[in-house]
Design an enzyme around this catalytic site. Structure first.
Site, PDB file in Angstrom:
ATOM      1  N   SER A 271       0.862  -1.184   0.000  1.00  0.00           N
ATOM      2  CA  SER A 271       0.000   0.000   0.000  1.00  0.00           C
ATOM      3  C   SER A 271       0.894   1.228   0.000  1.00  0.00           C
ATOM      4  O   SER A 271       2.025   1.195   0.476  1.00  0.00           O
ATOM      5  CB  SER A 271      -0.933   0.012   1.198  1.00  0.00           C
ATOM      6  OG  SER A 271      -1.915   1.017   1.029  1.00  0.00           O
TER       7      SER A 271
HETATM    8  C1  LIG Z   1      -1.459   2.935  -4.642  1.00  0.00           C
HETATM    9  S1  LIG Z   1      -2.382   2.405  -3.273  1.00  0.00           S
HETATM   10  C2  LIG Z   1      -3.728   3.541  -3.207  1.00  0.00           C
HETATM   11  C3  LIG Z   1      -3.386   4.948  -2.907  1.00  0.00           C
HETATM   12  C4  LIG Z   1      -4.529   5.722  -2.354  1.00  0.00           C
HETATM   13  N1  LIG Z   1      -5.533   6.005  -3.341  1.00  0.00           N
HETATM   14  C5  LIG Z   1      -4.074   6.960  -1.647  1.00  0.00           C
HETATM   15  O1  LIG Z   1      -4.550   8.050  -1.965  1.00  0.00           O
HETATM   16  O2  LIG Z   1      -3.266   6.837  -0.727  1.00  0.00           O
HETATM   17  C6  LIG Z   1      -3.185   0.968  -3.920  1.00  0.00           C
HETATM   18  C7  LIG Z   1      -4.184   0.372  -2.972  1.00  0.00           C
HETATM   19  O3  LIG Z   1      -4.954  -0.599  -3.673  1.00  0.00           O
HETATM   20  C8  LIG Z   1      -5.346  -1.519  -2.696  1.00  0.00           C
HETATM   21  N2  LIG Z   1      -5.866  -2.754  -3.280  1.00  0.00           N
HETATM   22  C9  LIG Z   1      -5.179  -3.802  -3.797  1.00  0.00           C
HETATM   23  N3  LIG Z   1      -6.013  -4.770  -4.163  1.00  0.00           N
HETATM   24  C10 LIG Z   1      -7.276  -4.346  -3.861  1.00  0.00           C
HETATM   25  C11 LIG Z   1      -8.573  -4.910  -4.003  1.00  0.00           C
HETATM   26  N4  LIG Z   1      -8.773  -6.130  -4.512  1.00  0.00           N
HETATM   27  N5  LIG Z   1      -9.621  -4.166  -3.598  1.00  0.00           N
HETATM   28  C12 LIG Z   1      -9.467  -2.936  -3.076  1.00  0.00           C
HETATM   29  N6  LIG Z   1      -8.265  -2.346  -2.912  1.00  0.00           N
HETATM   30  C13 LIG Z   1      -7.174  -3.043  -3.312  1.00  0.00           C
HETATM   31  C14 LIG Z   1      -4.084  -1.736  -1.892  1.00  0.00           C
HETATM   32  O4  LIG Z   1      -4.370  -2.337  -0.636  1.00  0.00           O
HETATM   33  C15 LIG Z   1      -3.559  -0.323  -1.789  1.00  0.00           C
HETATM   34  O5  LIG Z   1      -3.958   0.293  -0.596  1.00  0.00           O
END
Ligand SMILES: C[S@@+](CC[C@H](N)C(=O)[O-])C[C@H]1O[C@@H](n2cnc3c(N)ncnc32)[C@H](O)[C@@H]1O
Length: 386
Positions: free
Chosen positions: A91
């Protein structure tokens, strides 16, 4: 007298907003105001950085240099998974320049409801809530360990969007339909629920990746039962969408069997310098799950070759230094000639007039999803669901 530590965040947030405007990442005063008003350090209290030898360490966000980093256009890694032999980032807080560019691309209006897939730190949810109000913003992430702290931190700065722990592939049916959906993790194909949960005419911005770094953000508009649109000019990449109970793919070590060396006219690191070709190569013979990398000279630590490895053990490496006649030396081994797939994509891309991302697009229908060049039903189209 001890010197006063400079830890004020407001001037830093304002400076970040100014910088994003000067760089052309944002043009809309509403998003500029949101960046200036959002205390990113509250949402990102713990940050990890990777040293030159690969080890991770945490950064003191509360220090002046930590704050400078938080209020800069930088992606901050905020959660790691421990895999025993190594850690993997799972994340992050996406860099604010990309975040605001995406929000502008998504053409969000003040009366829109927006679903975000991938809450992460909640920073993007904070920008959205600042602009639209809590009742119009919804965000989901896979793990309660990510969602619950984000909810608490957002509440601590007075922002209360609806955050839900959910596999984002399901969308958020109970609050649909949405005018806009923004996904901040990448997917190989678009989950059907996202199409169903958008209003007709609504927009979805998502990072479609056929493999690691192989793809880009695509802006899709719902028209009846289909979604269609083109890739964005600027390339970006997000961490892959994860799912609980995912089986790790079995990996065979790279094999030297049948190694053959020859020369190629296709440039050696398409994932870095020719990303459209790298994407297309996933439809012209690269097996699912290929990974790319680099070989380094042990003495100078300079990169010497680009590498591709497939889960079944096939391997290719291409020297970065061209031969005197302007070609590159390539060695392929194992059951699949991996570089041949890249060459096929390169030839096709050249035949199509060397299209940049905006000439490439995606169509999503109930029974199929495909990528295309120029025309969804033209000469160049490939199913994404291979
Ligand atoms: C780049 S980060 C997001 C950044 C966020 N939008 C911010 O402003 O901090 C990507 C996120 O996608 C989430 N993620 C991964 N697979 C996922 C899923 N199947 N459903 C929902 N979220 C997911 C990860 O846990 C991670 O927190």
């Amino acid at each position: 007298m001890t010197a006063q530590l400079d830890t004020a965040w407001e001037p830093r947030a304002q400076a970040l907003a100014d910088e994003l405007e000067t760089r052309g990442d944002l043009t809309d005063p509403a998003w500029k105001a949101a960046v200036a008003a959002t205390p990113r350090h509250v949402l990102v209290p713990k940050v990890y950085e990777q040293g030159t030898t690969g080890e991770w360490h945490s950064v003191d966000v509360a220090s002046p240099s930590g704050l400078d980093r938080v209020y800069s256009p930088t992606t901050l890694i905020t959660a790691l998974a421990n895999h025993g032999t190594h850690h993997e980032s799972i994340s992050s807080s996406t860099k604010p320049d990309l975040m605001v560019r995406m929000l502008e691309t998504l053409d969000v209006h003040d009366d829109h409801t927006v679903l975000e897939i991938g809450t992460g730190t909640g920073y993007n949810a904070a920008l959205l809530t600042h602009r639209l109000g809590a009742e119009r913003v919804f965000s989901v992430d896979l793990d309660a360990e990510i969602v619950d702290p984000a909810r608490e931190r957002l509440a601590s700065i007075g922002l209360r969007p609806t955050l839900v722990t959910r596999d984002g592939a399901e969308g958020l049916r109970e609050h649909a339909p949405f005018d806009r959906i923004i996904a901040t993790c990448s997917v190989p194909t678009v989950p059907r629920a996202w199409c169903d949960q958008l209003v007709d005419g609504g927009l979805l911005l998502v990072d479609i990746k056929a493999g690691p770094t192989a793809g880009n953000l695509v802006l899709l508009r719902r028209d009846g039962d289909r979604l269609e649109g083109r890739f964005t000019d600027r390339w970006a990449t997000f961490m892959q969408m994860r799912h609980h109970h995912e089986q790790p793919r079995s990996l065979h070590p790279p094999t030297d069997a049948g190694a053959r060396t020859r020369t190629t006219k296709t440039p050696p690191d398409p994932w870095q310098h020719n990303r459209e070709v790298w994407f297309l190569a996933h439809f012209t013979g690269l097996p699912n799950g290929v990974r790319h990398g680099m070989r380094f000279d042990p003495d100078t630590r300079q990169p010497t070759a680009g590498t591709i490895t497939a889960p079944e053990g096939s391997h290719a490496f291409v020297m970065l230094e061209p031969t005197p006649d302007g070609a590159w030396s390539v060695t392929e081994s194992g059951p699949t000639r991996l570089w041949q797939a890249v060459e096929g994509a390169h030839q096709m891309w050249r035949a199509a007039g060397e299209p940049g991302w905006p000439r490439l697009g995606v169509t999503v229908e109930a029974s199929d999803q495909w990528a295309w060049i120029d025309d969804p039903h033209g000469e160049y189209q490939w199913s994404l669901t291979i």
